[in-house]
Structures are given as structure tokens and as C-alpha cells.
Scaffold this motif. Sequence first.
Motif, PDB file in Angstrom:
ATOM      1  N   ILE A  78       0.836  -1.204   0.000  1.00  0.00           N
ATOM      2  CA  ILE A  78       0.000   0.000   0.000  1.00  0.00           C
ATOM      3  C   ILE A  78       0.870   1.254   0.000  1.00  0.00           C
ATOM      4  O   ILE A  78       0.630   2.208  -0.749  1.00  0.00           O
TER       5      ILE A  78
ATOM      6  N   ASN B 277       1.036   4.164  -2.924  1.00  0.00           N
ATOM      7  CA  ASN B 277       0.806   5.589  -2.657  1.00  0.00           C
ATOM      8  C   ASN B 277       1.987   6.439  -3.127  1.00  0.00           C
ATOM      9  O   ASN B 277       1.816   7.524  -3.705  1.00  0.00           O
TER      10      ASN B 277
ATOM     11  N   THR C 247       2.076   6.893  -6.975  1.00  0.00           N
ATOM     12  CA  THR C 247       1.136   7.909  -7.459  1.00  0.00           C
ATOM     13  C   THR C 247       1.698   9.308  -7.243  1.00  0.00           C
ATOM     14  O   THR C 247       1.640  10.172  -8.131  1.00  0.00           O
TER      15      THR C 247
ATOM     16  N   SER D 224       4.567   7.916   2.607  1.00  0.00           N
ATOM     17  CA  SER D 224       3.588   7.018   1.987  1.00  0.00           C
ATOM     18  C   SER D 224       3.419   5.763   2.828  1.00  0.00           C
ATOM     19  O   SER D 224       2.301   5.267   3.007  1.00  0.00           O
TER      20      SER D 224
ATOM     21  N   ASN E 110       1.769   6.921   6.264  1.00  0.00           N
ATOM     22  CA  ASN E 110       0.338   7.162   6.101  1.00  0.00           C
ATOM     23  C   ASN E 110      -0.432   5.856   5.929  1.00  0.00           C
ATOM     24  O   ASN E 110      -1.579   5.740   6.381  1.00  0.00           O
ATOM     25  N   ALA E 111       0.198   4.873   5.271  1.00  0.00           N
ATOM     26  CA  ALA E 111      -0.446   3.571   5.133  1.00  0.00           C
ATOM     27  C   ALA E 111      -0.650   2.930   6.493  1.00  0.00           C
ATOM     28  O   ALA E 111      -1.716   2.371   6.787  1.00  0.00           O
TER      29      ALA E 111
ATOM     30  N   SER F 211      -3.421   4.925   8.417  1.00  0.00           N
ATOM     31  CA  SER F 211      -4.783   4.709   7.918  1.00  0.00           C
ATOM     32  C   SER F 211      -5.286   3.306   8.242  1.00  0.00           C
ATOM     33  O   SER F 211      -6.485   3.104   8.467  1.00  0.00           O
TER      34      SER F 211
END
Length: 205
Positions: free
Chosen positions: A22, A26, A29, A125, A128-129, A132
Motif C-alpha cells: 500500500i 501511494n 502515485t 507514503s 500514512n499507510a 490509515s
Amino acid sequence: MLKNYSDLNAPARDALQEIGNIGTGNALTALSSMIHQTIHLQTPAVRIVPYQDAQELLGGAQTVKVGILIETSGDMNGIFMFLLNETFTRQLLEGVLGKSTIDLREPDEMSQSAICEIGNIMCCSYINAIASMTGMQIHVSVPSSCTDMAGSLLSVPMIHFAQMGDELLFIENCFRINACDFVSHVLFLPELSSIEHLLERLGVS
């Protein structure tokens, strides 16, 4: 109670692999948006490796890498280090800054800022994964960067976390940009208590 990373069982390693997947997605992107180019990615490899093996996986202790270091605190205490080879770094900076002649050993202020931002995007990234997926509150430091031999760069996180042994979590990413293949690495060294907290939040025992 974990005594070192190698104590992690198969479900725990699978959970870390999923976070790696994940987080890398992220990052892909965000990097594509930064350099205005399509970046293709293979499934990242997440491994627990001894310090000496990490040096070899990076091409040897004397291989020159660009390292960006971020420290985390709050519910996750530890270190993230993003490592790029010089060719990949120049490819990214050319996309961000529109110039290809950059001295990575002594970058100008704009290049230095861009390098730190690239590392910040990659490391955050993953952070944050984790946040979340778990609801953990994780704070990050201002990133710092350095171009040096892999052995020297790796000595920094190992000095900080020597009490946890000589292992680290090693995430290898294989990118393709304009038919050229590149490899980057993320080194993740959370405190063992933070790993246990993470796995508890994920319901993994």
C-alpha cells in the motif's frame, strides 16, 4: 514479547508486506505526479535482513547511494531511510526541476530541497499507510539527506537502534520510467514495542 525482528511470525510478516504494498502504491502515485511521467512498479519485496546482508543487497558497502532519513515518534518510534542510486535520483530530479546536471555530492539548495521532498513522499507514503490501517498517531521529523557510500549511510540507523540487534526491515522497489529500470530501497527500523503496538492494532498475533 519481541526480542528482534526475526521473531516475527508469518502473519506478522504478511501484514508488513501488505503495508509495503500500500505504501509503495501511494508513493508511486505521488512521484508520478511530481515528475509528470508514468512510473511502473513491480510488487515490492519486504524482507528482514541482517545489517551485513543489507549492504550487499544495496550493491556493497562502497556503492554510492542517496539517503533520505526521517525519524518517527508518537505511536510509532523509529527511523525510515529511503535509498536511491545516483542515476535514479537524477532521473527524478530532472522530472521535478527540469535539469539533468546536478552535483549530488554538493547539491544546490533547490536540488537539496527536491531530494528531501522525494524522500519525504516515499517515507510518508508508508507512514500514512500504517496510520490509515491502524489509527495510530505518527509524527515525522524534517527529512535530512546525504550522498555517501551505502556502508556509511547504514551506520546511522544502526547506531540509533543497536540495542535491537543487527537486523532491519528492508523494502525493495523496482521501478520503470521510460523503458529504464531502477531499484530503490526503504529501510524501516521501528522500535520493537512499536511493532507490537502496530500488530495489535491490526489484530495480528
